[in-house]
Enzyme design. Structure first.
Site, PDB file in Angstrom:
ATOM      1  N   ASP A  50     -50.654  -9.079  63.539  1.00 16.40           N
ATOM      2  CA  ASP A  50     -51.554  -7.699  63.244  1.00 16.40           C
ATOM      3  C   ASP A  50     -52.715  -7.765  63.662  1.00 16.40           C
ATOM      4  O   ASP A  50     -53.179  -8.631  64.049  1.00 16.40           O
ATOM      5  CB  ASP A  50     -51.777  -7.860  61.483  1.00 16.40           C
ATOM      6  CG  ASP A  50     -50.634  -8.400  60.653  1.00 16.40           C
ATOM      7  OD1 ASP A  50     -49.662  -7.705  60.808  1.00 16.40           O
ATOM      8  OD2 ASP A  50     -50.620  -9.220  59.477  1.00 16.40           O
ATOM      9  N   ASP A  56     -61.426  -8.212  57.957  1.00 18.82           N
ATOM     10  CA  ASP A  56     -60.242  -9.362  57.874  1.00 18.82           C
ATOM     11  C   ASP A  56     -61.170 -10.506  58.284  1.00 18.82           C
ATOM     12  O   ASP A  56     -61.128 -11.487  57.704  1.00 18.82           O
ATOM     13  CB  ASP A  56     -59.251  -9.043  58.712  1.00 18.82           C
ATOM     14  CG  ASP A  56     -58.196  -8.243  58.303  1.00 18.82           C
ATOM     15  OD1 ASP A  56     -58.059  -8.134  57.037  1.00 18.82           O
ATOM     16  OD2 ASP A  56     -57.759  -7.342  58.963  1.00 18.82           O
ATOM     17  N   GLU A  79     -54.141 -16.361  55.674  1.00 16.13           N
ATOM     18  CA  GLU A  79     -53.508 -15.372  56.543  1.00 16.13           C
ATOM     19  C   GLU A  79     -53.973 -15.178  57.869  1.00 16.13           C
ATOM     20  O   GLU A  79     -53.082 -14.862  58.826  1.00 16.13           O
ATOM     21  CB  GLU A  79     -53.352 -14.148  55.976  1.00 16.13           C
ATOM     22  CG  GLU A  79     -52.260 -12.976  56.171  1.00 16.13           C
ATOM     23  CD  GLU A  79     -52.631 -11.860  55.785  1.00 16.13           C
ATOM     24  OE1 GLU A  79     -51.577 -11.551  54.828  1.00 16.13           O
ATOM     25  OE2 GLU A  79     -53.268 -10.849  55.911  1.00 16.13           O
ATOM     26  N   GLU A  80     -55.215 -15.425  57.942  1.00 16.85           N
ATOM     27  CA  GLU A  80     -55.730 -15.214  59.341  1.00 16.85           C
ATOM     28  C   GLU A  80     -55.995 -16.335  60.274  1.00 16.85           C
ATOM     29  O   GLU A  80     -56.798 -16.195  61.316  1.00 16.85           O
ATOM     30  CB  GLU A  80     -57.351 -14.390  59.035  1.00 16.85           C
ATOM     31  CG  GLU A  80     -57.310 -13.045  58.321  1.00 16.85           C
ATOM     32  CD  GLU A  80     -56.513 -12.110  58.996  1.00 16.85           C
ATOM     33  OE1 GLU A  80     -56.070 -12.039  60.228  1.00 16.85           O
ATOM     34  OE2 GLU A  80     -56.025 -11.153  58.297  1.00 16.85           O
ATOM     35  N   ASP A 100     -55.085 -14.432  51.296  1.00 21.32           N
ATOM     36  CA  ASP A 100     -55.225 -13.225  51.974  1.00 21.32           C
ATOM     37  C   ASP A 100     -56.494 -12.698  51.863  1.00 21.32           C
ATOM     38  O   ASP A 100     -56.790 -11.848  50.882  1.00 21.32           O
ATOM     39  CB  ASP A 100     -54.122 -12.392  51.529  1.00 21.32           C
ATOM     40  CG  ASP A 100     -53.920 -11.251  52.561  1.00 21.32           C
ATOM     41  OD1 ASP A 100     -54.811 -11.014  53.148  1.00 21.32           O
ATOM     42  OD2 ASP A 100     -52.889 -10.454  52.259  1.00 21.32           O
ATOM     43  N   LEU A 102     -58.269 -10.286  52.938  1.00 19.74           N
ATOM     44  CA  LEU A 102     -58.476  -8.958  52.847  1.00 19.74           C
ATOM     45  C   LEU A 102     -57.005  -8.367  53.100  1.00 19.74           C
ATOM     46  O   LEU A 102     -56.464  -8.323  54.059  1.00 19.74           O
ATOM     47  CB  LEU A 102     -59.302  -8.249  54.174  1.00 19.74           C
ATOM     48  CG  LEU A 102     -60.173  -7.153  53.775  1.00 19.74           C
ATOM     49  CD1 LEU A 102     -59.419  -6.061  53.291  1.00 19.74           C
ATOM     50  CD2 LEU A 102     -61.043  -7.759  52.803  1.00 19.74           C
ATOM     51  N   ASP A 103     -56.521  -7.990  51.821  1.00 19.48           N
ATOM     52  CA  ASP A 103     -55.036  -7.485  51.989  1.00 19.48           C
ATOM     53  C   ASP A 103     -55.114  -5.717  51.925  1.00 19.48           C
ATOM     54  O   ASP A 103     -55.770  -5.220  51.138  1.00 19.48           O
ATOM     55  CB  ASP A 103     -54.233  -7.983  50.831  1.00 19.48           C
ATOM     56  CG  ASP A 103     -53.070  -7.219  50.505  1.00 19.48           C
ATOM     57  OD1 ASP A 103     -52.037  -7.362  51.299  1.00 19.48           O
ATOM     58  OD2 ASP A 103     -52.792  -6.298  49.528  1.00 19.48           O
ATOM     59  N   GLU A 246     -48.956 -13.545  50.133  1.00 24.19           N
ATOM     60  CA  GLU A 246     -48.897 -12.482  49.309  1.00 24.19           C
ATOM     61  C   GLU A 246     -48.043 -12.301  48.154  1.00 24.19           C
ATOM     62  O   GLU A 246     -48.263 -12.408  46.933  1.00 24.19           O
ATOM     63  CB  GLU A 246     -48.625 -11.272  50.255  1.00 24.19           C
ATOM     64  CG  GLU A 246     -49.760 -11.072  51.115  1.00 24.19           C
ATOM     65  CD  GLU A 246     -49.253 -10.148  52.536  1.00 24.19           C
ATOM     66  OE1 GLU A 246     -48.191 -10.538  53.110  1.00 24.19           O
ATOM     67  OE2 GLU A 246     -49.956  -9.473  52.893  1.00 24.19           O
TER      68      GLU A 246
HETATM   69  P1  AHG Z   1     -52.642  -7.089  55.400  1.00 28.44           P
HETATM   70  O1  AHG Z   1     -53.611  -6.108  55.334  1.00 28.44           O
HETATM   71  O2  AHG Z   1     -53.016  -8.446  54.637  1.00 28.44           O
HETATM   72  O3  AHG Z   1     -52.027  -7.805  56.628  1.00 28.44           O
HETATM   73  O4  AHG Z   1     -51.240  -6.739  54.568  1.00 28.44           O
HETATM   74  C1  AHG Z   1     -50.671  -5.650  54.643  1.00 28.44           C
HETATM   75  C2  AHG Z   1     -49.521  -5.716  54.100  1.00 28.44           C
HETATM   76  C3  AHG Z   1     -49.523  -5.229  52.532  1.00 28.44           C
HETATM   77  O5  AHG Z   1     -50.790  -5.272  52.008  1.00 28.44           O
HETATM   78  C4  AHG Z   1     -48.910  -4.014  52.309  1.00 28.44           C
HETATM   79  O6  AHG Z   1     -47.931  -3.932  51.254  1.00 28.44           O
HETATM   80  C5  AHG Z   1     -48.087  -3.710  53.739  1.00 28.44           C
HETATM   81  O7  AHG Z   1     -48.481  -4.636  54.503  1.00 28.44           O
HETATM   82  C6  AHG Z   1     -48.051  -2.589  54.331  1.00 28.44           C
HETATM   83  O8  AHG Z   1     -47.357  -2.465  55.325  1.00 28.44           O
HETATM   84  P2  AHG Z   1     -46.729  -1.015  55.961  1.00 28.44           P
HETATM   85  O9  AHG Z   1     -47.876  -0.513  56.557  1.00 28.44           O
HETATM   86  O10 AHG Z   1     -45.752  -1.396  56.704  1.00 28.44           O
HETATM   87  O11 AHG Z   1     -46.408   0.050  54.734  1.00 28.44           O
HETATM   88 MN    MN Z   2     -51.803  -8.851  52.970  1.00 32.51          MN
HETATM   89 MN    MN Z   3     -54.779  -9.582  55.020  1.00 35.11          MN
END
Ligand code: AHG
Ligand code: MN
Ligand code: MN
Length: 315
Positions: A50, A56, A79-80, A100, A102-103, A246
């Site tokens: 990511d 984050d 997560e980071e 997590d 920052l989700d 998550e």
């Molecule tokens: P994060 O920001 O912690 O990496 O999580 C992102 C996750 C979750 O929050 C979300 O349901 C999903 O990724 C969204 O993914 P898409 O962009 O593929 O929809």
């Molecule tokens: Mn997340």
């Molecule tokens: Mn996150």
């Protein structure tokens, strides 16, 4: 108004666990305050591939620092971070915490709701089945900053007031039967089985509500009922969401609220993690829908009509 502290006391929460939950809750304000100065991409990626936002990293570093200093924690998995962080405590004991920080971070730059997801384990380990959690919580930074927690005493929601204190908003939340659906993953990557399930939801009058922040999308499922999914994809059979950070904490909260969580084939909270970056297909929401989904996923593909029988018997 009942404060979070009072609520935990009334629930006869273990003193150390109470201390930890309150400590984490106190980080909501500094994290929210950090939004203004941390709006950009950091230019780095984490172990999941990511792109990291500045926020984050800020939230991650902040929470780890606070937890390290607390003397309440033995291990932290974030997560980071690539590895589990072992913290030296005086008596070599303490909680295991998953973060997590920052989700939904792709939504920071567009000012949509994002959150922090927390899992707490009792014996200092984090590579445990989700069902062994002592507590789970999330903070959702939206128009209001709310905190939802469970210590296996039901699910309760608190709101951050002007004095910087979390006060009770809703107690003993149960997930109502509802018709929202939040379908993660690109449609072109959905498996045939999953696509059929989604199609049936649509035909059955389910309303699409998907923001891209798991914690925000789950929060509305908790309130209005329905089902969130980030399924196995054609080229990514484990889907996208992470088991430790998550799926487990949110699944734990869902079950406490009378909902369910599944990979589509089995109970997520029964999975023994093999690594901290493990991903898992996830369906979380109304118990009846999860039950029907599992039946649908396990059935043979021979007769499509027969295959979907019973998926909506609850409605
Ligand atoms: P994060 O920001 O912690 O990496 O999580 C992102 C996750 C979750 O929050 C979300 O349901 C999903 O990724 C969204 O993914 P898409 O962009 O593929 O929809
Ligand atoms: Mn997340
Ligand atoms: Mn996150």
């Amino acid at each position: 108004m009942v404060s979070l502290e009072q609520h935990l006391t009334d629930a006869a929460c273990d003193e150390k666990l109470k201390e930890l939950i309150l400590l984490l809750s106190q980080q909501a304000k500094p994290i929210k305050d950090a939004f203004v100065e941390n709006q950009d991409y950091a230019g780095t990626t984490n172990m999941h591939g990511d792109n990291q936002m500045e926020l984050d990293k800020w939230a991650d570093e902040h929470l780890i620092k606070i937890l390290r200093e607390s003397q309440l924690i033995k291990t932290i998995a974030s997560e980071e971070q690539e590895d589990i962080i072992e913290v030296i405590t005086p008596d070599n004991s303490g909680f295991g915490v998953t973060l997590d920080p920052l989700d939904g971070s792709s939504l920071i730059a567009v000012n949509l709701a994002v959150g922090t997801i927390i899992g707490i384990y009792g014996n200092g380990d984090v590579l445990e089945k989700g069902k062994n959690m002592k507590a789970a919580a999330y903070i959702l930074y939206g128009p209001l900053t709310v905190l939802v927690y469970t210590i296996k005493n039901g699910v309760h929601e608190f709101v951050l007031n002007d004095s910087g204190e979390f006060v009770l908003l809703r107690e003993n939340i149960t997930m109502p039967e509802g018709k929202l659906y939040s379908p993660g993953g690109l449609k072109k990557d959905h498996t045939e089985k999953h696509a059929k399930f989604i199609q049936k939801l649509e035909e059955n009058g389910h309303k699409l509500r998907y923001s891209g922040s798991f914690v925000a999308d789950f929060h509305q499922i908790l309130r209005y009922g329905g089902i969130f999914s980030y399924p196995a994809l054609k080229e990514k059979e484990d889907g996208k969401l992470r088991l430790l950070f998550e799926a487990n904490p949110i699944g734990f909260i869902a079950r406490q609220a009378g909902g369910e969580v599944s990979t589509g084939l089995k109970d997520i909270l029964e999975i023994t993690p093999t690594s901290i970056d493990q991903r898992v297909p996830i369906y979380v929401g109304n118990k009846s829908k999860i039950k029907d989904l599992e039946e649908h996923m396990k059935e043979d593909m021979k007769d499509e009509k027969e295959e979907l029988r019973g998926v909506y018997d609850d409605e």
